[in-house]
Design an enzyme around this catalytic site. Structure first.
Site, PDB file in Angstrom:
ATOM      1  N   SER A 158       0.799  -1.039  -0.231  1.00 43.32           N
ATOM      2  CA  SER A 158       0.059  -0.123   0.137  1.00 43.32           C
ATOM      3  C   SER A 158       0.727   0.971  -0.063  1.00 43.32           C
ATOM      4  O   SER A 158       1.653   1.323  -0.862  1.00 43.32           O
ATOM      5  CB  SER A 158      -0.845  -0.051   1.271  1.00 43.32           C
ATOM      6  OG  SER A 158      -1.934   0.981   0.990  1.00 43.32           O
ATOM      7  N   HIS A 185      -2.448  -1.112  -3.499  1.00 38.38           N
ATOM      8  CA  HIS A 185      -3.441  -0.329  -3.278  1.00 38.38           C
ATOM      9  C   HIS A 185      -3.411   0.901  -4.228  1.00 38.38           C
ATOM     10  O   HIS A 185      -2.743   1.816  -3.954  1.00 38.38           O
ATOM     11  CB  HIS A 185      -3.680   0.129  -1.950  1.00 38.38           C
ATOM     12  CG  HIS A 185      -4.002  -0.942  -0.963  1.00 38.38           C
ATOM     13  ND1 HIS A 185      -3.970  -0.659   0.381  1.00 38.38           N
ATOM     14  CD2 HIS A 185      -4.767  -1.957  -1.093  1.00 38.38           C
ATOM     15  CE1 HIS A 185      -4.506  -1.687   1.010  1.00 38.38           C
ATOM     16  NE2 HIS A 185      -5.025  -2.413   0.314  1.00 38.38           N
ATOM     17  N   ASP A 278      -4.935  -4.395   6.069  1.00 38.22           N
ATOM     18  CA  ASP A 278      -4.942  -5.134   4.984  1.00 38.22           C
ATOM     19  C   ASP A 278      -3.895  -6.013   4.694  1.00 38.22           C
ATOM     20  O   ASP A 278      -2.836  -5.604   4.622  1.00 38.22           O
ATOM     21  CB  ASP A 278      -5.582  -4.224   3.949  1.00 38.22           C
ATOM     22  CG  ASP A 278      -6.116  -5.231   2.676  1.00 38.22           C
ATOM     23  OD1 ASP A 278      -6.517  -6.104   2.903  1.00 38.22           O
ATOM     24  OD2 ASP A 278      -5.982  -4.880   1.511  1.00 38.22           O
TER      25      ASP A 278
END
Length: 339
Positions: A158, A185, A278
C-alpha cells in the site's frame, strides 16, 4: 476529519476549501504554501489527512511527503492539477508514502456537485474508512491444495509500495522461476501506468492481471481494477465486487485468502509497507496452510502499518528488511525446487 491543505495557489486552495465545506464532518485544520510549512504543521498539528500538491516552491510534494512520513506520519492524498500529466511524480510520492492521487477540482466545479469535487470527496471518504478500519478477512472455501502449478509469490503493498516493489523486483533475476502476482492499493486509473512503470525497473515482464489471466513462471501480474483480485481453484485470476465492505479495493486479504485455499502449487506471501491492517489476516491464512510468509520490517517500511499488524498476529514466518526479501525468495524457491 481534520484536513491539512498543502498548495501554493490561492485559487486551488479556495477550490479545496469549498469542496471540503460540502461535508459537515470535514474541516480545514491548516493551509501550508510549501513543503517545509507542511512538515512543520504536521508535527505541531497532526491532521487526519493531508491534501498534497506536487509542484510547489522550495520543497515539492514528493519531498514533503517523504519528510512527513519520516517525522509525523499521517494519511497523504496527492491532489494535483493533472495526475495524468505527472504520473512519474505521483508514483514517486506514493512510493514515499502517499496513499492515492486525484485531480484538483476547479473553482467553478467546487461550487457544484459535478464529478471533480465528488472524486476528491470519494478519495477522502476511502481514506477515512481505512483509518477507522479493523477489517476482518473472509476466507473463501476451496479444495485442499495439490501439486501441479508453478510456485507463486503473492505480494501485497500500500503506501510506500511503488518504491518497495521497484526495489524488490529489480533484485530478481531474469530467470526467476516463480509466478508473481501483486495487489497494490492503487486506483484503477493508475494501474496500467504503474505496470508499465514497474516493467521499466525489472528484468521480468510486468503486466496487468485481466479476467481469466493465469500466473506464469517468470512473469509479474498486477491487480488492475477497483474490484478484488482472486484465484479460482483452477488457478485462474478473476475479479469480484464481494466483499463490498472492505475499506480498500482491491483487498490484499481477499487475494491472499484465495491463494491459501485455491492455489494448487507452492506459494509464498509477502506483505510490504502500508497503512492499516489489510493483508495481515490473509498472510496468516497462507502461513496456516504451510506457505512461507514474509513481512517487511519497520526500519525499511515507509508506513509500518500492514506489516506491523501481520507481525503482531504471528502471520509472518520472517520479518525482513526490504533488501533481504528478494534474496530470501530466491533461496526459498531454490530449496522448494530441490524437494
Amino acid at each position: 476529519m481534520n484536513i491539512g491543505i498543502v498548495n501554493d495557489l490561492p485559487l486551488a486552495v479556495e477550490a479545496l476549501r469549498r469542496v471540503i465545506a460540502l461535508r459537515a464532518d470535514h474541516r480545514v485544520l491548516w493551509v501550508a504554501t510549501d513543503g517545509d510549512e507542511a512538515v512543520d504543521f504536521c508535527v505541531a498539528h497532526p491532521p487526519d489527512v493531508v491534501l498534497m500538491d506536487l509542484v510547489m516552491p522550495k520543497v515539492d510534494g514528493v519531498a514533503a511527503t517523504r519528510r512527513i512520513m519520516a517525522r509525523a506520519p499521517c494519511a497523504i492524498l496527492i491532489v494535483t492539477a493533472s495526475v495524468s500529466a505527472n504520473t512519474s511524480s505521483v508514483y514517486e510520492a506514493m512510493g514515499a508514502g502517499a496513499l492515492d492521487a486525484v485531480d484538483t477540482p476547479t473553482l467553478a466545479l467546487g461550487l457544484s456537485t459535478d464529478a471533480s469535487p465528488q472524486a476528491l470527496l470519494a478519495k477522502i471518504d476511502q481514506i477515512g474508512r481505512l483509518l477507522e478500519s479493523r477489517t476482518t478477512a473472509l476466507v473463501p472455501p476451496g479444495p485442499a491444495p495439490t501439486r501441479g502449478q508453478p510456485t507463486l509469490v503473492a505480494i501485497g503493498a500500500s503506501a510506500g509500495g511503488p518504491t518497495a516493489l521497484t526495489a524488490l523486483l529489480r533484485a530478481l533475476p531474469a530467470d526467476f522461476p516463480a509466478a508473481i502476482v501483486i495487489v497494490q492499493h492503487v486506483d484503477q486509473a493508475f494501474a496500467y501506468g504503474m505496470a508499465e512503470w514497474l516493467d521499466g525497473y525489472t528484468r521480468l515482464p510486468v503486466r496487468v492481471a485481466r479476467q481469466g489471466s493465469v500466473p506464469e513462471a517468470g512473469a509479474v501480474l498486477l491487480a488492475a481494477t477497483n474490484d478484488h483480485l482472486m484465484l479460482s481453484p483452477r488457478g485462474v485470476l478473476g475479479y469480484t465486487r464481494h466483499p463490498a465492505e472492505t475499506p480498500y479495493r482491491p483487498s490484499i486479504d481477499v487475494f491472499f485468502n484465495s491463494v491459501a485455499d485455491g492455489w494448487q502449487g507452492d506459494a509464498l506471501g509477502v506483505l510490504l509497507t502500508g497503512m492499516g491492517r489489510d493483508g495481515a489476516l490473509g498472510l496468516k491464512a497462507m502461513r496456516a496452510k504451510g506457505c512461507y510468509t514474509i513481512a517487511q520490517d519497520q526500519a525499511t517500511s515507509a508506513v509500518y502499518g500492514m506489516p506491523k499488524a501481520a507481525a503482531a498476529i504471528g502471520a509472518a514466518s520472517a520479518i525482513l528488511p526490504l533488501d533481504q526479501i528478494a534474496p530470501q525468495l530466491i533461496a526459498r524457491i531454490a530449496l522448494t525446487s530441490r524437494d
